[in-house]
Every structure is written in structure tokens, then in C-alpha cells.
Design an enzyme around this catalytic site. Structure first.
Site, short mmCIF file in Angstrom:
data_model
loop_
_atom_site.label_atom_id
_atom_site.label_comp_id
_atom_site.label_asym_id
_atom_site.label_seq_id
_atom_site.Cartn_x
_atom_site.Cartn_y
_atom_site.Cartn_z
N GLU A 13 33.83 -3.80 32.31
CA GLU A 13 33.47 -4.25 30.97
C GLU A 13 32.00 -3.99 30.66
OE1 GLU A 13 35.38 -5.01 28.62
OE2 GLU A 13 37.25 -5.18 29.73
N CYS A 60 43.53 3.76 15.57
CA CYS A 60 42.82 3.31 14.37
C CYS A 60 41.31 3.45 14.58
CB CYS A 60 43.20 1.86 14.07
SG CYS A 60 42.74 1.30 12.42
N CYS A 117 47.46 7.33 11.29
CA CYS A 117 48.41 6.36 10.74
C CYS A 117 49.86 6.66 11.10
CB CYS A 117 48.24 6.28 9.23
SG CYS A 117 46.63 5.61 8.73
N CYS A 122 50.74 4.98 14.20
CA CYS A 122 50.40 3.57 14.28
C CYS A 122 51.64 2.69 14.17
CB CYS A 122 49.42 3.21 13.16
SG CYS A 122 48.93 1.46 13.18
N CYS A 173 50.04 -2.40 7.14
CA CYS A 173 48.59 -2.25 7.02
C CYS A 173 48.14 -2.38 5.56
CB CYS A 173 48.16 -0.91 7.59
SG CYS A 173 46.38 -0.61 7.45
#
Length: 306
Positions: A51, A207, A214, A217, A223
Site C-alpha cells: 500500500e 473507470c 463503459c 463496466c 451510472c
């Protein structure tokens, strides 16, 4: 509260959000990238390293260095005992080398205050050197599978588009936005961890800020941004583009690279060849010394010995 905040509050109980979370979770379980730190056997220490290393850095650059660090320092105690010069040298080209120093400080704190074990709670993690809100929440979710609200730029973008119909999230992460993210975090720990990973992955690979794929997606039919006809970014005038060429960051990076690759102290005359602007170079070398990233001994420079 502005109109966007009001809209979010009104929609926070909308069953559409639960459907979005379910579809994104199902998509993630089928399409997630096989990142090594997602292996269930990955230690909490390894997750924490991933991370911190991944902040503002592409995963492709992080993975080999992450593996190298775990080979050298598989536990916090191992890193805590490592020479500072080795830590900085093994940070290689990840950028923002102060993160490496903070990781070493973090390791020492884990050893001294937590018996060498990465703490499990958000508050304990947040108290560690160099660990901010996002990283603390991410370790809780991804290392321990516990409920936490994990929000990075990818998650913010997904929520801005899917829920608010905005091209991009506001440049400033507001208290209202933070509260909304907490409100929609699933109550179940496993569901919350899945939502955190899945929404982040959707923003990272589908995205994205530069282009929205899209047709690939899983929530395109839900959306708000797509339904509104893809309006332009209304906050574009508030955003600044970070350049790199010619900046102090580039100069500092060149000096660090020279010292990392050297087998011993480097004379000032060699450092002078790194950058043509003498005044800028002097300023950057001074800042590196002040940050504890390099040391000066007479006319020579080197990475810190300890």
C-alpha cells in the site's frame, strides 16, 4: 451542504447503491488482476508495504521492488534492523524516497510498540509513522478482512460518476464526501472489504480518469454520469497538472540515483555533473540533506550510514 452533498444524502439509502456494490463485487471476483499481495496467504506486513509503495506509483513498477523487499526484510523486525543506506538503495526508482525512511520508522514502531506484529485496528495503524487515513483503512480491510472505509482517487471517481453524475470527483476530499463513503460501506466485514477492493479496481482499470471503458463496466446501466450524457468536468479549472521535467523532484531523483549506484562516497565534482543549473542543484542537495536522505562529509556525499 451543496447540491451534490444533498443528492448523496438522499441517495444513500437508495437500493440502487446496493445493486451497484453487488455488481461491482461480482465483476471483481471474476476479473481482478492477479496482484501478488492479493494472495490470501500474504502477511499484514506485506500488505502494508504494498500500500505504501503503490502510492502515486504504477503497480508494474511496484511489484518487483515489493518482492525484493520481502526477500530482504520479510518482517518489521528485519526492516527495523536494516541500515538506512540499504533501505534507500532498495527503494530504487519508486520515487518519493522519504516514504522508505518512514517505512523504516514504521517498522521500528511496530517492533517497539506492538511486539513486531502489524496492529489490527485503524487507530493503532494510523498512529504508526508514515501511515495515513487511506493506508490504515486499507490494511484493516485487505490484511485483516475487517470493516473499514477505504477511499482512494479511484474510488472517489467511481462514486462521483456512478452516484453524482460528475466526470471527476471534486479536487478536495470533503467531510461530506468522507461521511457518504462511510455511510455506504457495507456492515458485514467481508462485504466491506470486497467493496473496497472492487470499487478501487474498477476505477483503476475500467473507470479511469483518462478514458472510461463503459462497454466493459458492470454498472453502466446504473451510472448517473453515463445517463447524463457524459458532462464535462466542472472542476477542470481548479485542477493543476503536475509536471516533472525540470522540477526539483527530478533533480533530487538524479542525485539519489547517483548515490544509490555508487560503491562509496561521491565527490561533489561528480554531483555537479548531474544537473546544469548550479543554483537549483545546490538547493536540491541541501533539501536532501535536510530530509535525512543523504549525508555530506567534507567534499563528498553518500547515503546515510544508519
Amino acid at each position: 451542504m451543496n447540491s451534490t452533498d444533498s443528492t448523496r444524502d438522499a441517495r444513500s439509502l437508495d437500493p440502487r447503491i446496493s445493486k451497484i456494490q453487488r455488481l461491482v463485487g461480482e465483476w471483481f471476483q471474476e476479473h481482478q488482476r492477479p496482484l501478488p499481495w492479493r494472495d490470501p496467504q500474504t502477511s499484514a506486513w506485506a500488505v502494508l508495504l504494498s500500500e505504501v509503495m503503490s502510492q502515486q506509483t504504477p503497480v508494474s513498477r511496484v511489484e518487483p521492488i515489493w518482492r525484493r523487499w520481502l526477500d530482504l526484510w520479510p518482517t518489521p523486525a528485519d526492516l527495523a534492523a536494516a541500515p538506512t543506506a540499504d533501505v534507500l538503495r532498495e527503494w530504487a526508482s519508486l520515487g518519493y524516497p522519504r516514504r522508505a525512511l518512514r517505512l523504516a520508522d514504521c517498522a521500528r514502531s511496530i517492533v517497539e510498540d506492538h511486539d513486531g506484529q502489524v496492529p489490527r485496528t485503524y487507530q493503532e495503524l494510523l498512529a504508526l509513522p508514515g501511515i495515513g487515513d487511506y493506508t490504515a483503512a486499507a490494511v484493516v480491510a485487505f490484511a485483516y478482512g475487517e470493516r473499514s472505509t477505504v477511499v482512494d482517487t479511484n474510488v472517489r471517481r467511481v462514486l462521483a460518476r456512478a452516484i453524482d453524475g460528475d466526470a471527476l470527483a471534486h479536487p478536495t476530499y470533503s467531510a461530506a464526501e468522507r461521511a457518504f463513503a462511510r455511510k455506504i460501506t457495507p456492515d458485514d466485514s467481508g462485504d466491506a472489504a470486497l467493496w473496497a477492493a472492487a470499487s478501487m479496481e474498477l476505477g483503476a482499470v475500467i473507470c479511469t480518469a483518462r478514458v472510461a471503458l463503459c462497454e466493459q463496466c458492470p454498472i453502466r446501466a446504473l451510472c448517473a454520469w453515463r445517463a447524463a450524457g457524459y458532462p464535462e468536468d466542472e472542476h477542470a479549472h481548479k485542477r493543476t497538472t503536475q509536471k516533472f521535467t525540470g522540477t526539483d523532484r527530478q533533480v533530487r531523483g538524479k542525485v539519489m540515483k547517483l548515490l544509490r549506484e555508487a560503491h562509496g562516497p561521491v565527490l561533489g565534482a561528480q554531483v555537479d555533473l548531474v544537473w546544469p543549473d548550479a543554483a537549483q542543484l545546490e538547493r536540491c542537495v541541501g533539501s536532501l540533506i535536510e530530509d535525512g536522505l543523504i549525508e555530506q562529509d567534507g567534499e563528498a556525499y553518500s547515503l546515510p550510514a544508519s
